[in-house]
Write a protein that holds these residues in place. Structure first.
Motif, short mmCIF file in Angstrom:
data_model
loop_
_atom_site.label_atom_id
_atom_site.label_comp_id
_atom_site.label_asym_id
_atom_site.label_seq_id
_atom_site.Cartn_x
_atom_site.Cartn_y
_atom_site.Cartn_z
N ARG A 206 -1.50 4.10 10.01
CA ARG A 206 -0.58 3.98 11.14
C ARG A 206 -1.29 4.29 12.46
N THR B 285 -1.30 15.36 -2.04
CA THR B 285 -0.25 14.67 -1.28
C THR B 285 -0.48 14.83 0.21
N PHE B 286 -0.66 16.08 0.63
CA PHE B 286 -0.61 16.36 2.06
C PHE B 286 -2.00 16.63 2.65
N ARG C 87 7.94 7.20 0.14
CA ARG C 87 7.20 5.95 0.33
C ARG C 87 6.24 6.05 1.52
N SER C 88 6.68 6.73 2.55
CA SER C 88 5.81 6.88 3.72
C SER C 88 4.62 7.77 3.43
N LEU C 89 4.82 8.78 2.58
CA LEU C 89 3.76 9.75 2.33
C LEU C 89 2.75 9.25 1.32
N ILE C 90 3.23 8.81 0.18
CA ILE C 90 2.30 8.49 -0.91
C ILE C 90 2.30 7.02 -1.27
N GLY C 91 3.13 6.21 -0.60
CA GLY C 91 3.26 4.81 -0.98
C GLY C 91 1.99 4.01 -0.75
N ASP D 63 8.68 5.93 8.65
CA ASP D 63 7.53 5.08 8.36
C ASP D 63 6.60 4.82 9.54
N TRP E 120 -3.00 11.58 0.05
CA TRP E 120 -2.35 10.29 0.25
C TRP E 120 -1.58 10.19 1.55
N SER E 121 -0.93 11.28 1.95
CA SER E 121 -0.14 11.17 3.19
C SER E 121 -1.08 10.95 4.37
N GLN E 122 -2.28 11.46 4.29
CA GLN E 122 -3.24 11.24 5.37
C GLN E 122 -3.79 9.81 5.34
N ASN F 180 -2.11 7.20 4.45
CA ASN F 180 -1.07 6.35 5.04
C ASN F 180 -0.90 6.63 6.53
N ARG F 181 -1.07 7.87 6.92
CA ARG F 181 -0.98 8.21 8.34
C ARG F 181 -2.12 7.55 9.11
#
Lengths: 486, 486, 486
Positions: B479, B466-467, A149-153, A434, B471-473, B475-476
């Protein structure tokens, strides 16, 4: 009028007659129609080995040259080319994706269970591997749900009177399909039927949810796990393609599992790219030093290898971790390879479903013993010795052990900082993945430590191993974490 | 003395006579002198189609095999090889870069207007494309001036008694040429003359400001826009080169418009690299499934395609966006393709020169309607259907739509955080691009959302999606923004 | 039974007799045994030029085609193939790594001193280069010890009552070997002996510490510096390999010295990848425009080049910086190339062992003068002029000068921010490299400014030069530094 002299190289075209293997009447009917409607598929198949020989032909090869591992594939498959119907009509009953198509009972997906008709040894090896369990290993492990969820959510902003906050929700299925499930595999299931207008009239097909999916750990409508075409792509079924590093690169790429980039920067990979003909990917069996000057992924991790004298150096395996002694990525710390491909069954000393605890301590059961590790190292040494003297690869293994320890030490340092944050107001341990600081902690083990361990295992590209994703990033990340801890 | 036996493959060299097309006397004079002074240029041209055939020869080809789109190119060009003077002497009057060179009136730059002598259809298509307007679309849009200054400008430190501050100034011309203008195109203009000492004596040439420039949207001294040699490079004019993905890669690369990396990681791109002979780039017309197993950029976006039966699947176009229904990058949110290549004329609902407003709402005019989008989707489907069944590419398009929406949602979240910052002391909205937080907001839409949308469009590389930049970027980054907002 | 017609291209295999050069009796004994035990090594050597011709044969070539630079290599080496013993038995006395092996005195490492038997000119050029001094230039420079510790060192967390702190320690030797020493070279020395069980019985070898090491600036047991096999790899000794860009890529990669990525994105590199046969890497001498349409690294930096008329354009050099006038990376600011490959002897105006001071002022001695720079520029122009007219490469050089100045300006801005931090509580100047802010400052010059300077020198890939590691990152990094300064 100008005239020009050109030096040509003459190549003599020769019209040769080639007899393919005999096609079953059912497959012949498929081929005739699909040659008009999906010509590329038919053409790929036509130049494949499945079109050229029957399973019975294959069994006449000497054992080391056989691609069929069934002692006796059932008739009638045994005596015809492996055509459309032999695969798409295999094991047709008792699975919900089978449908009627011009009088035949067929299914769109060909699963490992279907391939096992002729290749049962490969299917059995694969079924025990982490690849077959790739989907379950994340789906059945509650730790990974929050991480995913944190990575692709989907992250949404909640605006209130004081300050905005972030809400993480599960990703859309299409996003999950294009990320985690793209490699680990999705669940393909049947959801009613759909009608399609075609040049042959309106046809009815099962509506497949979660398809297309190319993940290697796909769960199929027949209940089987895995997807042989993840590596044996299209309708080509070419061993040369499975042995090509780019085939592995789709999933084993930067930054999480950067085997492809590490290989390209290694002494092996640089020669593979720079020396024309450094590897002939076709021969079976495959002889290091003669057929290839440098190995591709398959050579060390999968293929049947023989010496110039014909003796077996390594048996073929489709359990791709089974030659390895140390697991370099997949969890927080490096650890001995698990015995079983289903890693969700592991329990660390804190009873969490992980191979190590947060200090690096090993799960008490389920991991290779030291003796088993040594035995695998010795077997791998037999492969390396085809081209290298002992001190070369022994130095590499010693460096791997030291590097894995150093990387684990760097992960421990990050974990210590994270724990301080969890114990103070800096981070909330309720969801351990998260927050920004937690993401940096995850990157320390899931991207950076993974990278330097792999560089040690496969031969470091010194510049990348220092700067690009390597040691300097490990140390920088610790400084970033430190700046946010207190 | 050792002896060795070596297995050789015999290739018979044959001295063949090849008659090139007849060269005009003027071009013959050019060639003789330049063979001594710029031999590579002459040699490249000699093996080009321009040297091998006259426009009249080309017109004798069946329509689908013609590369000349003029019904009747003017004499004398029609009946000679397309040599030095036919291009560099074309349309010589009325432009300030024409000069006298050994008795001929020529110009250094060959512009789309010159190529239109024989290729008027391609020039007309190109002139309406976003590529032809690539320079104006950023130069004529005041929003982009500040963005450009933030990205490539010269940042200076102002030291005062309390704390340092940063001042952004416009980039040096050489930096702009090597960045924005390198793809979008620069302005080439004549600024007096220069003398050059050569082996043929001292010669006088116009002094070209802003040259060399290879940008596809170059503004030329003759007032025309564009640069055919951005893709049809050097003096080779080879269709194989224009169809090679690396040709597009110079501009369509990570992280802003990462089509090249996305292609390489897609099922198409992996096979293109891994399967020898996966694409024969030469045939005209070009037949999917027969000439190529996997498409390169040109196949889907530009080339004339025919089926195995000879029927046209897609007409050739040099308006490279004209087959697309959704615009995935170029602005904050994805949106329907604009009707006109000049996007600086668009006005969003806040009257800003952008295709969407900051909430994702579409500009009321200038974008494709839903019907027009569906029509283009259908046309693209005809291309995909050469190799795939409908459910495969329909699932891809559904995933594209969902992914674009999810990416737009992530951009909206970033915009919400940015707005909070603008409403508080955290960021100054006077220049919306010059602060660190604003740069993260820009990266959210200009790099990260662009990437995952393209991955959905062209077939995702799951690991990278993903990485690495995926997507993980996304969401990062949210944050990171959140940590700086209040 | 289906029948298929396939169009084959006939290639006639011919069994040819090839006489290799005569092998010395000693090398013949080596070869016979090692063909069984390290077959790949023997096979690589067998297809090398060392096996095909004697040094005496080489000396019969016309001067420009000679690879042997000794006027008269000593007998008996002169008249035999350059086999195992000719290299591994060369200069055997007086070095601690020589040992007895089946009655012969040999050593495992072949050093530049050994190669100098036949290639003394190359060895002499190399010995004066920065490459030969690559290890000493960081080991003998105290400034770099702290930098190295920050980049690759072991960082530990010290937990106390108030807040955690970070402790940097030197890296493990295995980590250093896989990072800095992997390119710059390590120290190989003898530490006793080791016994190894082999198929020929138990054998005794010297135990080599720090080996294997492939760094180009390796310090060898015979006291010599350097490692010819860093570029002339394996036992192939192939000029085609040394001329292949990937050979250079192992060390010259992103993000610190990204020549490989910059080349791939340049007009040269894109054609090299996209145009089949763009460069024939074998000919000696090498003629631009005829043998290659685009240069590889070696063409501009090392190889002997001649024109189509046979006249020398550039002499061969193994001092790879000797054609360059400006040094674009290796220190904080760009500066004229140093005269001597040992850069640890330089002293800036603050008496620090650096080519510039922290404001960009040049070291008063040891760097090329303006006249010397102009002379080198003129020589490089002769190479460029093989394919390009003057305005093309003169514009490139002007852009390089402007870009280097702009990049230096951006480094100065970062240094100003760093100084403010050192003067306040924000950073501790005791170790100038160990804090997060200091790492950002280091990245400004060691990664980002390096990148845009190289892009200017070799031809920019506009997209990468703007976004990926280019100008937008330079400006972003300044904003990150600013956010942490006060």
């Amino acid at each position: 009028m100008r005239t020009r002299f050109i030096l040509l190289f003459l190549q003599l075209p020769v019209l040769a007659w080639a007899g393919g293997a005999p096609l079953s009447p059912t497959s012949k009917a498929c081929e005739e129609c699909h040659l008009r409607h999906t010509p590329r598929v038919v053409q790929e198949w036509r130049v494949s080995r499945h079109a050229a020989a029957t399973p019975a032909d294959g069994l006449q090869q000497p054992p080391l040259r056989r691609r069929v591992s069934a002692d006796s594939p059932p008739a009638p498959v045994r005596d015809v080319a492996v055509g459309c119907f032999e695969c798409h009509g295999a094991n047709a009953e008792g699975r919900e994706d089978t449908f009627d198509h011009f009088g035949q009972r067929i299914h769109l997906l060909v699963t490992p269970q279907d391939c096992a008709t002729c290749h049962p040894v490969e299917e059995r090896q694969f079924a025990g591997s982490k690849k077959a369990h790739a989907r379950g290993n994340i789906e059945n492990n509650p730790v990974y749900a929050a991480l995913k969820r944190s990575l692709i959510g989907s992250t949404r902003v909640l605006l209130d009177y004081t300050s905005p906050s972030l809400i993480s929700e599960d990703a859309a299925p299409e996003v999950e399909e294009a990320t985690c499930s793209g490699c680990h595999g999705g669940q393909v299931s049947v959801n009613g039927v759909r009608e399609a207008a075609t040049a042959e009239g309106t046809l009815t097909f099962p509506r497949l949810e979660g398809w297309p999916n190319r993940g290697v750990g796909r769960t199929n409508p027949d209940g089987s796990k895995g997807n042989c075409s993840a590596c044996h792509g299209g309708h080509r079924f070419a061993i040369t393609e499975a042995r090509t590093p780019q085939t592995c690169a789709r999933c084993h790429d930067v930054p999480k599992s950067p085997a492809w980039e590490v290989y390209r920067g290694s002494a092996h990979g640089l020669q593979w790219a720079a020396v024309p003909g450094a590897a002939d990917l076709a021969p079976l069996p495959w002889t290091p030093g003669r057929d290839f000057a440098v190995p591709t992924c398959a050579a060390c991790h999968a293929s049947l290898l023989t010496g110039a004298d014909g003796a077996v150096i390594a048996e073929r395996t489709h359990d791709f971790g089974s030659r390895l002694w140390q697991r370099l990525y997949g969890a927080i710390f490096s650890h001995p390879q698990p015995r079983d491909g289903d890693t969700s069954k592991l329990r660390n000393q804190d009873r969490m479903p992980l191979p190590t605890d947060f200090d690096g301590g090993l799960a008490p059961e389920g991991l290779l013993s030291g003796d088993e590790q040594s035995s695998r190292q010795q077997d791998m040494g037999a492969i390396c010795a085809s081209c290298h003297t002992g001190p070369i690869f022994e130095a590499r293994w010693a460096a791997l052990a030291q590097t894995a320890a150093a990387a684990d030490q760097a992960v421990l340092a990050a974990t210590q900082l994270q724990r301080v944050a969890w114990q103070t107001v800096a981070a909330d341990p309720a969801d351990p993945f998260d927050e920004l600081l937690e993401r940096k902690w995850v990157e320390q083990w899931m991207e950076l430590a993974n990278r330097v361990r792999l560089e040690a295992a496969m031969g470091p590209a010194p510049s990348l191993n220092t700067f690009g994703g390597g040691w300097s990033q490990i140390n920088r990340n610790l400084r970033e974490m430190k700046a946010n801890v207190y």
